[in-house]
Enzyme design. Structure first.
Site, PDB file in Angstrom:
ATOM      1  N   LYS A  31       0.715  -1.245  -0.196  1.00 14.03           N
ATOM      2  CA  LYS A  31      -0.058   0.055   0.011  1.00 14.03           C
ATOM      3  C   LYS A  31       0.767   1.433  -0.011  1.00 14.03           C
ATOM      4  O   LYS A  31       1.787   1.470   0.682  1.00 14.03           O
ATOM      5  CB  LYS A  31      -0.850   0.121   1.202  1.00 14.03           C
ATOM      6  N   THR A  37      -3.908  -5.405   0.553  1.00 16.66           N
ATOM      7  CA  THR A  37      -3.002  -4.279   0.522  1.00 16.66           C
ATOM      8  C   THR A  37      -4.052  -3.536   1.485  1.00 16.66           C
ATOM      9  O   THR A  37      -3.543  -2.346   2.199  1.00 16.66           O
ATOM     10  CB  THR A  37      -3.011  -3.310  -0.582  1.00 16.66           C
ATOM     11  N   ARG A  48      28.227  34.835  -8.377  1.00 13.46           N
ATOM     12  CA  ARG A  48      26.814  34.690  -8.739  1.00 13.46           C
ATOM     13  C   ARG A  48      25.872  34.242  -7.704  1.00 13.46           C
ATOM     14  O   ARG A  48      26.465  33.982  -6.679  1.00 13.46           O
ATOM     15  CB  ARG A  48      26.945  33.446  -9.885  1.00 13.46           C
ATOM     16  N   GLN A 101      29.851  20.893  -6.760  1.00 13.32           N
ATOM     17  CA  GLN A 101      30.447  19.913  -6.312  1.00 13.32           C
ATOM     18  C   GLN A 101      31.526  20.039  -5.146  1.00 13.32           C
ATOM     19  O   GLN A 101      31.368  19.047  -4.317  1.00 13.32           O
ATOM     20  CB  GLN A 101      31.442  19.461  -7.653  1.00 13.32           C
ATOM     21  N   HIS A 114      19.018  28.053 -11.801  1.00 15.79           N
ATOM     22  CA  HIS A 114      19.865  29.197 -12.378  1.00 15.79           C
ATOM     23  C   HIS A 114      18.957  30.568 -12.499  1.00 15.79           C
ATOM     24  O   HIS A 114      17.903  30.604 -12.575  1.00 15.79           O
ATOM     25  CB  HIS A 114      20.280  28.856 -13.710  1.00 15.79           C
TER      26      HIS A 114
END
Length: 293
Positions: free
Chosen positions: A11, A56, A174, A226, A254
């Site tokens: 379920k 279920t 940025r 990263q 962005h």
């Protein structure tokens, strides 16, 4: 010759809300639970024999009953206890996969004081768990998801491959925004008792992961997504010794400068940039997993 190589059923999207009282103060927990079972159930697929099937609907009912009987916090413990119930109750079931989303309700502050029974939803942030309960042990992955963060400076990106396909300009300043999806996998627990012993560690790890994510994101002058996510992973492994690995998936949301020079020479790029165009897609997606040696 075809054969059934894997099967699970159960379920999904079981919505559970639990209200608990401590004197005049109430606490609420809202969950979405998915429980999928594996085991000796092949006949229900291959020869239409439903005798091994736990309906279920029965799984749904069990989730509600166990939410009444068991603690639902931390969700790692509830998922483990719920999964173990299915293994104990049904000998032919060998694996219970229990995934839980905890929806965030924050206590209201009224006139400077925490209100005893009123709450609000402040964002889409979620705490989740994936538990795989078997007769050999319990594997748990905890996560922080849908935490939207942004900083208006303190992010760079330069030194990447430049070739005939490259149009992106290097930048030392940025906007950086991402939707945090962080997961830490725990070392395998031998049984529910071992999970219970670690109950406090689950809440601490979640709080530490959230704090580390905020602090690293905000304070580091990030050379790249990263490099920043790797630092986060290292710190979470240090903060939660019982974890085996940490992973992040960070979409780069962005915000592009808008060149307005066409309008009366208005300068809005580089050091003069103030107005940006948020982008819905395409977007970068950066992932990593850091494990212990």
């Amino acid at each position: 010759m075809p054969r059934l190589s894997a099967a699970r059923y159960g379920k999904d999207n079981v919505r559970v809300f639990k209200r608990e009282k401590d004197g005049d103060v109430e606490t609420v927990t809202e969950l979405t639970v998915c429980c999928l079972l594996e085991g000796k159930i092949e006949e229900s697929y291959t020869v239409a024999d439903n005798s091994p099937v736990v309906a279920t609907d029965s799984i749904k009912n069990t989730i509600f009953i166990k939410a009444k009987e068991y603690p639902v916090n931390p969700i790692e413990l509830f998922a483990s206890m719920l999964g173990q119930h299915f293994l104990d109750k049904y000998p032919h079931i060998t694996v219970a996969n229990v995934d839980i989303i905890k929806h965030k309700w924050s206590r209201m502050v009224v006139d400077g004081k925490p209100h005893p029974h009123s709450f609000h939803r402040d964002g889409d942030e979620k705490r989740t768990v994936e538990a795989r309960v078997t007769r050999e042990g319990i594997d748990i992955k905890s996560s922080l998801k849908n935490l939207l963060v942004l900083k208006s400076t303190g992010s760079m990106f330069y030194g990447y491959v430049q070739d005939e396909f490259t149009t992106l300009k290097e930048t030392w300043d940025r906007i950086l925004s991402t939707d945090v999806d962080a997961t830490w996998a725990w070392k395998t627990f031998p049984n529910v008792a071992a999970v219970t012993e670690q109950a406090a560690a689950f809440d601490k790890a979640f709080d530490d992961a959230r704090t580390i994510t905020f602090k690293t994101f905000a304070e580091e002058n990030s050379p790249s997504v990263q490099a920043t996510m790797y630092k986060m992973c290292e710190q979470i492994l240090d903060a939660a010794p019982a974890t085996a690995s940490v992973s992040y998936a960070l979409p780069n949301k962005h915000y592009f400068e808008v060149d307005l020079a066409w309008h009366k020479g208005v300068q809005n790029t580089g050091k003069d940039a103030e107005v940006y165009a948020p982008q819905s897609g395409p977007n970068g997606l950066i992932k990593c997993e850091v494990t212990r040696d």
